[in-house]
Write a protein that holds these residues in place. Structure first.
Motif, PDB file in Angstrom:
ATOM      1  N   VAL A   7      -1.397   3.483  -1.225  1.00 37.43           N
ATOM      2  CA  VAL A   7      -0.950   3.401  -2.614  1.00 37.43           C
ATOM      3  C   VAL A   7      -1.466   2.100  -3.210  1.00 37.43           C
ATOM      4  O   VAL A   7      -1.127   1.013  -2.734  1.00 37.43           O
ATOM      5  N   PHE A   8      -2.295   2.214  -4.231  1.00 42.20           N
ATOM      6  CA  PHE A   8      -2.813   1.052  -4.947  1.00 42.20           C
ATOM      7  C   PHE A   8      -1.883   0.764  -6.124  1.00 42.20           C
ATOM      8  O   PHE A   8      -1.597   1.659  -6.924  1.00 42.20           O
ATOM      9  N   ILE A   9      -1.447  -0.460  -6.227  1.00 40.97           N
ATOM     10  CA  ILE A   9      -0.444  -0.811  -7.219  1.00 40.97           C
ATOM     11  C   ILE A   9      -0.808  -2.156  -7.854  1.00 40.97           C
ATOM     12  O   ILE A   9      -1.225  -3.079  -7.153  1.00 40.97           O
ATOM     13  N   PRO A  10      -0.707  -2.269  -9.166  1.00 38.43           N
ATOM     14  CA  PRO A  10      -1.078  -3.541  -9.800  1.00 38.43           C
ATOM     15  C   PRO A  10      -0.074  -4.646  -9.533  1.00 38.43           C
ATOM     16  O   PRO A  10       1.076  -4.388  -9.134  1.00 38.43           O
ATOM     17  N   GLN A  11      -0.498  -5.879  -9.740  1.00 35.96           N
ATOM     18  CA  GLN A  11       0.374  -7.030  -9.562  1.00 35.96           C
ATOM     19  C   GLN A  11       1.566  -6.950 -10.511  1.00 35.96           C
ATOM     20  O   GLN A  11       1.479  -6.378 -11.589  1.00 35.96           O
ATOM     21  N   GLY A  12       2.667  -7.521 -10.088  1.00 39.84           N
ATOM     22  CA  GLY A  12       3.867  -7.518 -10.920  1.00 39.84           C
ATOM     23  C   GLY A  12       4.895  -6.506 -10.486  1.00 39.84           C
ATOM     24  O   GLY A  12       6.025  -6.509 -10.998  1.00 39.84           O
ATOM     25  N   ALA A  13       4.540  -5.644  -9.548  1.00 41.64           N
ATOM     26  CA  ALA A  13       5.521  -4.680  -9.036  1.00 41.64           C
ATOM     27  C   ALA A  13       6.625  -5.422  -8.291  1.00 41.64           C
ATOM     28  O   ALA A  13       6.373  -6.426  -7.618  1.00 41.64           O
ATOM     29  N   SER A  14       7.834  -4.947  -8.431  1.00 41.82           N
ATOM     30  CA  SER A  14       8.964  -5.611  -7.789  1.00 41.82           C
ATOM     31  C   SER A  14       8.884  -5.470  -6.273  1.00 41.82           C
ATOM     32  O   SER A  14       8.288  -4.525  -5.746  1.00 41.82           O
ATOM     33  N   GLU A  15       9.498  -6.406  -5.576  1.00 40.92           N
ATOM     34  CA  GLU A  15       9.509  -6.354  -4.120  1.00 40.92           C
ATOM     35  C   GLU A  15      10.251  -5.122  -3.620  1.00 40.92           C
ATOM     36  O   GLU A  15       9.896  -4.549  -2.592  1.00 40.92           O
TER      37      GLU A  15
END
Length: 296
Positions: free
Chosen positions: A82-90
Motif C-alpha cells: 500500500v503506497f500512502i502519502p506523507q501525513g497519514a496518521s500513525e
C-alpha cells in the motif's frame, strides 16, 4: 451476517432507522469497515485466480480502499503493498500493518504515491495495480449490495441514495439495479461542494444544464474521455473537508456513461460541508448508530 465461498464479503443486513423511517444498510460490518471491501476484494480474488498465488497486490490509497485491499490480500494469502502519502496518521499505518500489508509512505500528495505504485507495477511482472473505483470488476463486486437488498425487502425501494467520490459505489448500484430489474428506481448521488467532480461531469453531457456551454469553476479542467465519449470535470484541488473520503480528481468515465444511458433517473446533488456535517452529527447522537461503533 453470512459469507459465501465465492466471495470474501459478508452479507450485510438492512436495519430500520427510526430517524429516517427508512432502512439503512450496515456496511460497516465488513472486515475493512466500508463498502469498498466488496468491490476491491472481488478484484483481488479475480487477480489471484488469473495470475496465481504469487500475485503481488499494489494500491495507492490513504483510506478505505487501501485497507480493503490489505484485508482481502491477507484473507487470500497474497502479498500486498500500500503506497500512502506523507501525513497519514500513525493509527492508519498501524491498521494497515496489522493486516500484513507492506506500507510505503512516499510523496507529499496522493498523485506522487500513485506514481510510485505504478512504477513498481511496471517493474515487477507479478504486481497488479488495484483501482480504487474505476474498473468494471470493482463495480461488479459493489453491485452485490443491491442483490442483497433485493433479497431482504418485499418491494422496490422508492429511491436509493449514495455518496459519490470517484463513482465506484454508484457504478455498483447501477449494475446491481439492472441485474435485479430495478432500472426504473431513482438513484440520488450526493457529493460535497469542493469535491463534486461527478456533479459537474454529469452536467457537461447529454441534455444536462451545462452540456451546451460547458463552463466550469476555475479550479476544474474540462476533459474529454474518448473511450466512453463523455466530458469530465477534473479537479485541480479540493476545498471540501470531506475530500479525504470523497476527493477524486475525476469520476470514472464508465460510470458517467452508465448514468447518462440509464432508463431510470440518476439525480446528482452537491451539498455544503456544513450540511453534511450536521447530518453526521445528528446520526451520531442516535441509538441506531451507537450499536455500530467499530473503532474509537
Amino acid at each position: 451476517m453470512s459469507t459465501n465461498q465465492d466471495h470474501l464479503w459478508h452479507e450485510t443486513p438492512l436495519i430500520y432507522s427510526s430517524v429516517l423511517s427508512e432502512t439503512l444498510n450496515a456496511l460497516m460490518l465488513h472486515p475493512s469497515y466500508s463498502f469498498k471491501y466488496r468491490g476491491i476484494s472481488h478484484f483481488v480474488k479475480t487477480a489471484k485466480e488469473k495470475h496465481g498465488p504469487t500475485v503481488h497486490i499494489v494500491i495507492a490509497s490513504g483510506g478505505n480502499a487501501g485497507l480493503a485491499a490489505a484485508c482481502a490480500a491477507r484473507a487470500l494469502s497474497v502479498s500486498c503493498s500500500v503506497f500512502i502519502p506523507q501525513g497519514a496518521s500513525e493509527s492508519t499505518l498501524n491498521v494497515l500493518r496489522k493486516e500484513k500489508a507492506n506500507v510505503i509512505v512516499i510523496g507529499r500528495h496522493y498523485p506522487e504515491a500513485l506514481a510510485a505504485a505504478r512504477d513498481l507495477v511496471n517493474r515487477e511482472p507479478e504486481a497488479v495495480m488495484v483501482p480504487a473505483y474505476d474498473d468494471p470488476i470493482v463495480w461488479e463486486g459493489h453491485s452485490s449490495m443491491v442483490t442483497e437488498i433485493y433479497s431482504q425487502i418485499e418491494r422496490k425501494p422508492s429511491a436509493i441514495f449514495c455518496s459519490v467520490g470517484g463513482g465506484g459505489l454508484l457504478g455498483g448500484i447501477l449494475v446491481g439495479c439492472e441485474r435485479v430489474g430495478w432500472d426504473d428506481v431513482p438513484v440520488v448521488a450526493l457529493e460535497t461542494i469542493g469535491s463534486d467532480c461527478f456533479y459537474h461531469s454529469i452536467s457537461l453531457n447529454g441534455e444536462r444544464f451545462n452540456a451546451s456551454n460547458k463552463t466550469l469553476p476555475p479550479e476544474m479542467d474540462l476533459v474529454h474521455d474518448i473511450a466512453h465519449d463523455v466530458f469530465l470535470a477534473h479537479l485541480q484541488g479540493f476545498s471540501s473537508r470531506a475530500s479525504g473520503s470523497l476527493g477524486a480528481s475525476s469520476p470514472a468515465a464508465g460510470v458517467v456513461r452508465m448514468a447518462l444511458e440509464r432508463d431510470g433517473i440518476v439525480k446528482s446533488l452537491s451539498v455544503p460541508d456544513e450540511l453534511s456535517m450536521e447530518a453526521l452529527g445528528f446520526f451520531a447522537g442516535r441509538d441506531f448508530y451507537k450499536g455500530f461503533l467499530v473503532r474509537q
